[in-house]
Design a protein around this motif. Structure first.
Motif, PDB file in Angstrom:
ATOM      1  N   GLY A 107       4.176   3.180  -2.407  1.00 38.57           N
ATOM      2  CA  GLY A 107       4.348   1.756  -2.127  1.00 38.57           C
ATOM      3  C   GLY A 107       5.796   1.298  -2.189  1.00 38.57           C
ATOM      4  O   GLY A 107       6.692   2.075  -2.509  1.00 38.57           O
ATOM      5  N   ALA A 108       6.019   0.049  -1.814  1.00 41.04           N
ATOM      6  CA  ALA A 108       7.324  -0.628  -1.731  1.00 41.04           C
ATOM      7  C   ALA A 108       8.119  -0.157  -0.508  1.00 41.04           C
ATOM      8  O   ALA A 108       7.710   0.768   0.212  1.00 41.04           O
ATOM      9  CB  ALA A 108       8.132  -0.470  -3.005  1.00 41.04           C
ATOM     10  N   LYS A 109       9.272  -0.795  -0.294  1.00 44.68           N
ATOM     11  CA  LYS A 109      10.077  -0.517   0.908  1.00 44.68           C
ATOM     12  C   LYS A 109      10.683   0.885   0.820  1.00 44.68           C
ATOM     13  O   LYS A 109      10.877   1.416  -0.273  1.00 44.68           O
ATOM     14  CB  LYS A 109      11.195  -1.549   1.012  1.00 44.68           C
ATOM     15  N   TYR A 136       4.783   1.464   3.788  1.00 41.00           N
ATOM     16  CA  TYR A 136       4.717   0.971   5.172  1.00 41.00           C
ATOM     17  C   TYR A 136       4.304   2.055   6.171  1.00 41.00           C
ATOM     18  O   TYR A 136       4.358   1.845   7.381  1.00 41.00           O
ATOM     19  CB  TYR A 136       6.048   0.312   5.562  1.00 41.00           C
ATOM     20  N   LYS A 159       1.705  -2.281  -3.423  1.00 42.06           N
ATOM     21  CA  LYS A 159       1.614  -2.881  -2.090  1.00 42.06           C
ATOM     22  C   LYS A 159       1.266  -4.362  -2.141  1.00 42.06           C
ATOM     23  O   LYS A 159       0.871  -4.950  -1.142  1.00 42.06           O
ATOM     24  CB  LYS A 159       0.557  -2.136  -1.260  1.00 42.06           C
ATOM     25  N   GLY A 160       1.376  -4.950  -3.339  1.00 43.08           N
ATOM     26  CA  GLY A 160       0.992  -6.355  -3.495  1.00 43.08           C
ATOM     27  C   GLY A 160      -0.507  -6.472  -3.708  1.00 43.08           C
ATOM     28  O   GLY A 160      -1.278  -5.582  -3.337  1.00 43.08           O
ATOM     29  N   SER A 161      -0.921  -7.566  -4.311  1.00 45.61           N
ATOM     30  CA  SER A 161      -2.322  -7.771  -4.640  1.00 45.61           C
ATOM     31  C   SER A 161      -2.945  -8.773  -3.660  1.00 45.61           C
ATOM     32  O   SER A 161      -2.301  -9.750  -3.308  1.00 45.61           O
ATOM     33  CB  SER A 161      -2.397  -8.322  -6.071  1.00 45.61           C
ATOM     34  N   GLY A 184       2.102  -3.969  -7.951  1.00 47.23           N
ATOM     35  CA  GLY A 184       2.840  -5.069  -7.310  1.00 47.23           C
ATOM     36  C   GLY A 184       4.306  -4.757  -7.061  1.00 47.23           C
ATOM     37  O   GLY A 184       4.632  -3.727  -6.474  1.00 47.23           O
ATOM     38  N   GLY A 185       5.172  -5.636  -7.528  1.00 46.53           N
ATOM     39  CA  GLY A 185       6.607  -5.460  -7.286  1.00 46.53           C
ATOM     40  C   GLY A 185       7.328  -4.640  -8.355  1.00 46.53           C
ATOM     41  O   GLY A 185       8.555  -4.710  -8.454  1.00 46.53           O
ATOM     42  N   ASP A 188      10.380  -2.494  -7.488  1.00 47.16           N
ATOM     43  CA  ASP A 188      11.557  -3.311  -7.171  1.00 47.16           C
ATOM     44  C   ASP A 188      12.293  -3.679  -8.456  1.00 47.16           C
ATOM     45  O   ASP A 188      13.519  -3.696  -8.501  1.00 47.16           O
ATOM     46  CB  ASP A 188      11.135  -4.577  -6.413  1.00 47.16           C
TER      47      ASP A 188
HETATM   48  N1  UDP Z   1       4.537  -3.788   0.073  1.00 48.51           N
HETATM   49  C1  UDP Z   1       4.258  -2.558   0.653  1.00 48.51           C
HETATM   50  N2  UDP Z   1       3.566  -2.513   1.826  1.00 48.51           N
HETATM   51  C2  UDP Z   1       3.107  -3.627   2.453  1.00 48.51           C
HETATM   52  C3  UDP Z   1       3.373  -4.880   1.842  1.00 48.51           C
HETATM   53  C4  UDP Z   1       4.087  -4.929   0.649  1.00 48.51           C
HETATM   54  O1  UDP Z   1       4.644  -1.525   0.107  1.00 48.51           O
HETATM   55  O2  UDP Z   1       2.485  -3.502   3.506  1.00 48.51           O
HETATM   56  C5  UDP Z   1       5.312  -3.806  -1.178  1.00 48.51           C
HETATM   57  C6  UDP Z   1       6.552  -4.675  -1.161  1.00 48.51           C
HETATM   58  O3  UDP Z   1       7.641  -3.955  -0.612  1.00 48.51           O
HETATM   59  C7  UDP Z   1       6.731  -4.978  -2.635  1.00 48.51           C
HETATM   60  C8  UDP Z   1       5.296  -4.990  -3.150  1.00 48.51           C
HETATM   61  O4  UDP Z   1       4.502  -4.367  -2.171  1.00 48.51           O
HETATM   62  O5  UDP Z   1       7.438  -3.939  -3.269  1.00 48.51           O
HETATM   63  C9  UDP Z   1       4.718  -6.404  -3.319  1.00 48.51           C
HETATM   64  O6  UDP Z   1       5.194  -6.947  -4.413  1.00 48.51           O
HETATM   65  P1  UDP Z   1       4.798  -8.432  -4.806  1.00 48.51           P
HETATM   66  O7  UDP Z   1       5.718  -8.812  -5.885  1.00 48.51           O
HETATM   67  O8  UDP Z   1       4.671  -9.279  -3.583  1.00 48.51           O
HETATM   68  O9  UDP Z   1       3.324  -8.189  -5.342  1.00 48.51           O
HETATM   69  P2  UDP Z   1       2.526  -9.024  -6.402  1.00 48.51           P
HETATM   70  O10 UDP Z   1       2.774  -8.329  -7.699  1.00 48.51           O
HETATM   71  O11 UDP Z   1       3.054 -10.442  -6.349  1.00 48.51           O
HETATM   72  O12 UDP Z   1       1.122  -8.880  -5.924  1.00 48.51           O
END
Ligand code: UDP
Length: 235
Positions: A107-109, A136, A159-161, A184-185, A188
């Motif tokens: 996951g993540a960028k 991605y 990948k976010g929730s 989640g993030g 990052d």
């Molecule tokens: N992300 C990903 N693929 C996707 C959409 C998002 O890997 O198709 C990653 C994004 O780069 C980030 C994380 O998912 O690192 C989302 O973090 P966010 O803080 O939005 O998640 P939350 O903890 O708020 O659900």
């Protein structure tokens, strides 16, 4: 051991108890998945049965956020302390290093999971992160094969929730890991791309206040907390 708030289960384990459980799960070849629960998710799940079912499908719902602790106090429950998603991830890494369990970061960028891997392996000597993959990649089979090829026992999905939780439920039986956590993030933050609140705010459970000062436009989202507590009281 679970308490229920407006239809959503929350688990009372602390970091130590849960990490011990997870190692047992791996030893017993039992698949399990963790999800972080906060008032925002509970309020969403109240209106969204599919989300509620998804959250309740997890084996371990961790009380991420001071709101859940307050709700437990109001209901004379016994959930005492927060277990945040990112700190649980760090605890799992520490435990994995001590028990020689293999970890994969998905996951993540592009590049972020690799940067997080470098930081984690430095922080937890002996930690074996066997692979990483950005979030991605469109071809699902490539994702499955990349993970399985490295035979990890623990998989973090960022990948976010609820996308990450849906991914886990759909794939947990076809990939090799036993323990799954949606984080989640977190990569990052770990890689240093995103700043967390200073430790003082974290200790006092005031991360929400720090974020409110930094990003005042979030105030509307934070109105969820009092609404949530009122709903819990009414029940
Ligand atoms: N992300 C990903 N693929 C996707 C959409 C998002 O890997 O198709 C990653 C994004 O780069 C980030 C994380 O998912 O690192 C989302 O973090 P966010 O803080 O939005 O998640 P939350 O903890 O708020 O659900």
């Amino acid at each position: 051991m679970k308490e229920n708030f407006l239809g959503v289960d929350v688990c009372g384990y602390n970091y130590e108890q849960l990490s011990t459980k997870l190692i047992e799960d791996i030893e017993n070849k039992k698949k399990s998945f963790l999800v972080a629960i906060n008032p925002e998710k509970i309020m969403k799940a109240k209106e969204d049965p599919a989300l509620r079912e998804l959250l309740n499908k997890a084996d371990y719902q961790i009380p991420d956020g001071i709101g859940v602790i307050l709700a437990s106090k109001l209901k004379k429950g016994s959930i005492q302390s927060r277990v945040t998603g990112i700190d649980m991830m760090l605890k799992i890494c520490e435990t994995a290093a001590a028990h020689g369990k293999k970890v994969f970061l998905y996951g993540a960028k592009p590049g972020v999971a690799d940067a997080a891997k470098a930081v984690l392996e430095k922080q937890f000597p002996g930690l074996n992160i066997v692979g990483t993959l950005d979030g991605y990649e469109k071809n699902d089979q490539v994702v499955i094969d990349t993970i399985n090829q490295h035979e990890p026992e623990i998989l973090f999905v960022a990948k976010g929730s609820p996308a990450q939780e849906n991914w886990i439920v759909e794939h947990m039986d076809i990939v090799t890991p036993y323990v799954f956590q949606g984080v989640g993030g977190s990569y990052d933050v770990i890689s240093g791309n995103l700043k967390r609140a200073p430790e003082m705010y974290q200790k006092l459970g005031l991360e929400w206040f720090y974020r409110l000062m930094k990003e005042p436009w979030r105030w509307k989202r934070q109105l969820i907390l009092p609404k949530f507590l009122v709903e819990v009281m009414k029940k």
